[in-house]
Motif scaffolding. Structure first.
Motif, PDB file in Angstrom:
ATOM      1  N   ASN A 269     -18.502   1.482   6.398  1.00  0.00           N
ATOM      2  CA  ASN A 269     -18.401   0.019   6.354  1.00  0.00           C
ATOM      3  C   ASN A 269     -18.058  -0.522   4.966  1.00  0.00           C
ATOM      4  OD1 ASN A 269     -18.951  -0.667   9.082  1.00  0.00           O
ATOM      5  ND2 ASN A 269     -21.054  -0.022   8.733  1.00  0.00           N
ATOM      6  N   GLU A 270     -18.204   0.310   3.939  1.00  0.00           N
ATOM      7  CA  GLU A 270     -17.918  -0.151   2.587  1.00  0.00           C
ATOM      8  C   GLU A 270     -16.417  -0.373   2.423  1.00  0.00           C
ATOM      9  OE1 GLU A 270     -19.709   2.807   3.124  1.00  0.00           O
ATOM     10  OE2 GLU A 270     -21.529   1.589   3.080  1.00  0.00           O
ATOM     11  N   PRO A 271     -16.047  -1.411   1.672  1.00  0.00           N
ATOM     12  CA  PRO A 271     -14.597  -1.647   1.434  1.00  0.00           C
ATOM     13  C   PRO A 271     -13.977  -0.471   0.699  1.00  0.00           C
ATOM     14  CG  PRO A 271     -15.920  -3.545   0.745  1.00  0.00           C
ATOM     15  CD  PRO A 271     -16.878  -2.440   1.056  1.00  0.00           C
ATOM     16  N   ILE A 272     -12.731  -0.214   0.980  1.00  0.00           N
ATOM     17  CA  ILE A 272     -11.983   0.839   0.280  1.00  0.00           C
ATOM     18  C   ILE A 272     -11.645   0.308  -1.111  1.00  0.00           C
ATOM     19  CG2 ILE A 272      -9.870   2.217   0.286  1.00  0.00           C
ATOM     20  CD1 ILE A 272      -9.897   1.798   3.408  1.00  0.00           C
TER      21      ILE A 272
ATOM     22  N   LEU B 270       0.836  -1.203   0.000  1.00  0.00           N
ATOM     23  CA  LEU B 270       0.000   0.000   0.000  1.00  0.00           C
ATOM     24  C   LEU B 270       0.868   1.249   0.000  1.00  0.00           C
ATOM     25  CD1 LEU B 270      -2.686  -1.143   2.571  1.00  0.00           C
ATOM     26  CD2 LEU B 270      -2.980  -0.866   0.107  1.00  0.00           C
ATOM     27  N   PRO B 271       0.577   2.193  -0.908  1.00  0.00           N
ATOM     28  CA  PRO B 271       1.388   3.419  -0.979  1.00  0.00           C
ATOM     29  C   PRO B 271       1.073   4.367   0.174  1.00  0.00           C
ATOM     30  CG  PRO B 271      -0.446   3.553  -2.505  1.00  0.00           C
ATOM     31  CD  PRO B 271      -0.499   2.178  -1.902  1.00  0.00           C
ATOM     32  N   GLU B 272       1.970   5.306   0.400  1.00  0.00           N
ATOM     33  CA  GLU B 272       1.759   6.293   1.463  1.00  0.00           C
ATOM     34  C   GLU B 272       0.474   7.074   1.233  1.00  0.00           C
ATOM     35  OE1 GLU B 272       2.709   7.107   4.782  1.00  0.00           O
ATOM     36  OE2 GLU B 272       3.733   5.324   4.159  1.00  0.00           O
ATOM     37  N   ALA B 273       0.084   7.249  -0.041  1.00  0.00           N
ATOM     38  CA  ALA B 273      -1.164   7.979  -0.330  1.00  0.00           C
ATOM     39  C   ALA B 273      -2.367   7.275   0.293  1.00  0.00           C
ATOM     40  CB  ALA B 273      -1.350   8.112  -1.843  1.00  0.00           C
ATOM     41  N   PHE B 274      -2.342   5.941   0.309  1.00  0.00           N
ATOM     42  CA  PHE B 274      -3.422   5.194   0.968  1.00  0.00           C
ATOM     43  C   PHE B 274      -3.499   5.580   2.444  1.00  0.00           C
ATOM     44  CE2 PHE B 274      -4.382   1.790   3.929  1.00  0.00           C
ATOM     45  CZ  PHE B 274      -5.683   1.461   3.575  1.00  0.00           C
ATOM     46  N   TRP B 275      -2.340   5.591   3.107  1.00  0.00           N
ATOM     47  CA  TRP B 275      -2.315   5.869   4.543  1.00  0.00           C
ATOM     48  C   TRP B 275      -2.726   7.306   4.844  1.00  0.00           C
ATOM     49  CZ3 TRP B 275      -2.262   1.795   7.543  1.00  0.00           C
ATOM     50  CH2 TRP B 275      -1.754   0.600   7.026  1.00  0.00           C
ATOM     51  N   LYS B 276      -2.345   8.236   3.966  1.00  0.00           N
ATOM     52  CA  LYS B 276      -2.754   9.633   4.180  1.00  0.00           C
ATOM     53  C   LYS B 276      -4.271   9.766   4.118  1.00  0.00           C
ATOM     54  CE  LYS B 276       1.374  12.095   3.025  1.00  0.00           C
ATOM     55  NZ  LYS B 276       2.428  11.855   2.100  1.00  0.00           N
ATOM     56  N   ALA B 277      -4.895   8.976   3.231  1.00  0.00           N
ATOM     57  CA  ALA B 277      -6.350   9.067   3.055  1.00  0.00           C
ATOM     58  C   ALA B 277      -7.136   8.223   4.063  1.00  0.00           C
ATOM     59  CB  ALA B 277      -6.721   8.646   1.632  1.00  0.00           C
ATOM     60  N   HIS B 278      -6.589   7.068   4.463  1.00  0.00           N
ATOM     61  CA  HIS B 278      -7.420   6.101   5.194  1.00  0.00           C
ATOM     62  C   HIS B 278      -6.869   5.613   6.539  1.00  0.00           C
ATOM     63  CE1 HIS B 278     -10.099   5.811   1.788  1.00  0.00           C
ATOM     64  NE2 HIS B 278      -9.067   5.587   0.998  1.00  0.00           N
ATOM     65  N   ALA B 279      -5.690   6.038   6.936  1.00  0.00           N
ATOM     66  CA  ALA B 279      -5.130   5.544   8.203  1.00  0.00           C
ATOM     67  C   ALA B 279      -6.025   5.920   9.373  1.00  0.00           C
ATOM     68  CB  ALA B 279      -3.732   6.124   8.420  1.00  0.00           C
TER      69      ALA B 279
ATOM     70  N   VAL C 107      -9.617   0.039  -4.630  1.00  0.00           N
ATOM     71  CA  VAL C 107      -8.241   0.197  -5.084  1.00  0.00           C
ATOM     72  C   VAL C 107      -8.117   1.521  -5.827  1.00  0.00           C
ATOM     73  CG1 VAL C 107      -6.429  -0.729  -6.571  1.00  0.00           C
ATOM     74  CG2 VAL C 107      -7.865  -2.277  -5.247  1.00  0.00           C
ATOM     75  N   GLY C 108      -7.124   2.302  -5.461  1.00  0.00           N
ATOM     76  CA  GLY C 108      -6.891   3.602  -6.095  1.00  0.00           C
ATOM     77  C   GLY C 108      -7.682   4.747  -5.481  1.00  0.00           C
ATOM     78  N   ASP C 109      -8.537   4.445  -4.492  1.00  0.00           N
ATOM     79  CA  ASP C 109      -9.341   5.497  -3.856  1.00  0.00           C
ATOM     80  C   ASP C 109      -8.508   6.188  -2.772  1.00  0.00           C
ATOM     81  OD1 ASP C 109     -11.375   7.139  -3.039  1.00  0.00           O
ATOM     82  OD2 ASP C 109     -12.445   5.587  -1.904  1.00  0.00           O
ATOM     83  N   TRP C 110      -7.454   6.883  -3.234  1.00  0.00           N
ATOM     84  CA  TRP C 110      -6.588   7.631  -2.324  1.00  0.00           C
ATOM     85  C   TRP C 110      -5.779   8.656  -3.081  1.00  0.00           C
ATOM     86  CZ3 TRP C 110      -6.266   2.117  -2.134  1.00  0.00           C
ATOM     87  CH2 TRP C 110      -5.286   1.554  -2.974  1.00  0.00           C
TER      88      TRP C 110
END
Length: 198
Positions: free
Chosen positions: A190-193, A169-178, A195-198
């Protein structure tokens, strides 16, 4: 996490009696802690991404409890299945402990230590599964993420494990969803994240 997770389930782990019920685990007399079992595809999501989510999604320094929930059944624990996992858990714990500036109390143990008691893991009752996604569920917040991101993998990973367990997972994922400090995990959608939604 966006992909590679086949299933998650809640249950009771790291105790010394077989097939505990919720009431038995809550009594503190079975030795179990409430836990999450994650079945994943390591070709799609790295173990270290799951590990990072674990550290960041709760307070690993709270001893025998989480938030207002107190007792052995609420202790933090991570149970490994091989030597690589053990080394990654311990190395990341050391790094995160320094970042938090306080002692991490998470129990770290081999899964096979519990074979003598019938196994590490027992599924929780059906009514506990996917609890927060059920209509009318009460989003009770006890995990208390600390709002501190685990240091970059390259800074703490054992040298010989860096290539094999590189994060997917890229850092962009963590910035958006951590997980954020406070009650962010239970209040997340509750919806799954995707792919690319960051």
């Amino acid at each position: 996490l966006p992909e590679g997770i086949h299933s998650t389930a809640v249950g009771y782990c790291a105790g010394f009696t077989p097939n505990p019920t919720y009431e038995e685990a809550c009594s503190g007399r079975t030795g179990h802690t409430e836990g999450v079992r994650v079945v994943y595809d390591p070709s799609k999501v790295s173990f270290v991404d799951i590990l990072r989510w674990f550290w960041e999604a709760h307070d690993p320094c709270s001893g025998m409890g989480q938030g207002n929930d107190r007792g052995t059944q609420y202790r933090s624990g991570f149970y490994y299945f091989n030597e690589d996992q053990k080394r990654l858990i311990e190395a990341s714990k050391e790094a995160y402990e320094k970042q938090l500036g306080k002692s991490i109390t998470t129990e770290i143990a081999a899964a096979d230590e519990y074979d003598q008691y019938g196994g590490l893991w027992y599924f929780g009752e059906v009514y506990h599964q996917q609890y927060l996604s059920k209509p009318g569920a009460r989003p009770y917040c006890s995990a208390q993420p600390q709002g501190v991101s685990l240091a970059p993998f390259e800074e703490w990973a054992p040298e010989d494990l860096k290539e094999k367990y590189e994060p997917t997972l890229p850092e962009a994922f963590w910035k958006a969803h951590a997980p954020r400090k406070g009650c962010s995990v239970v209040n997340a959608p509750n919806e799954p994240i995707k792919v690319g939604d960051w």
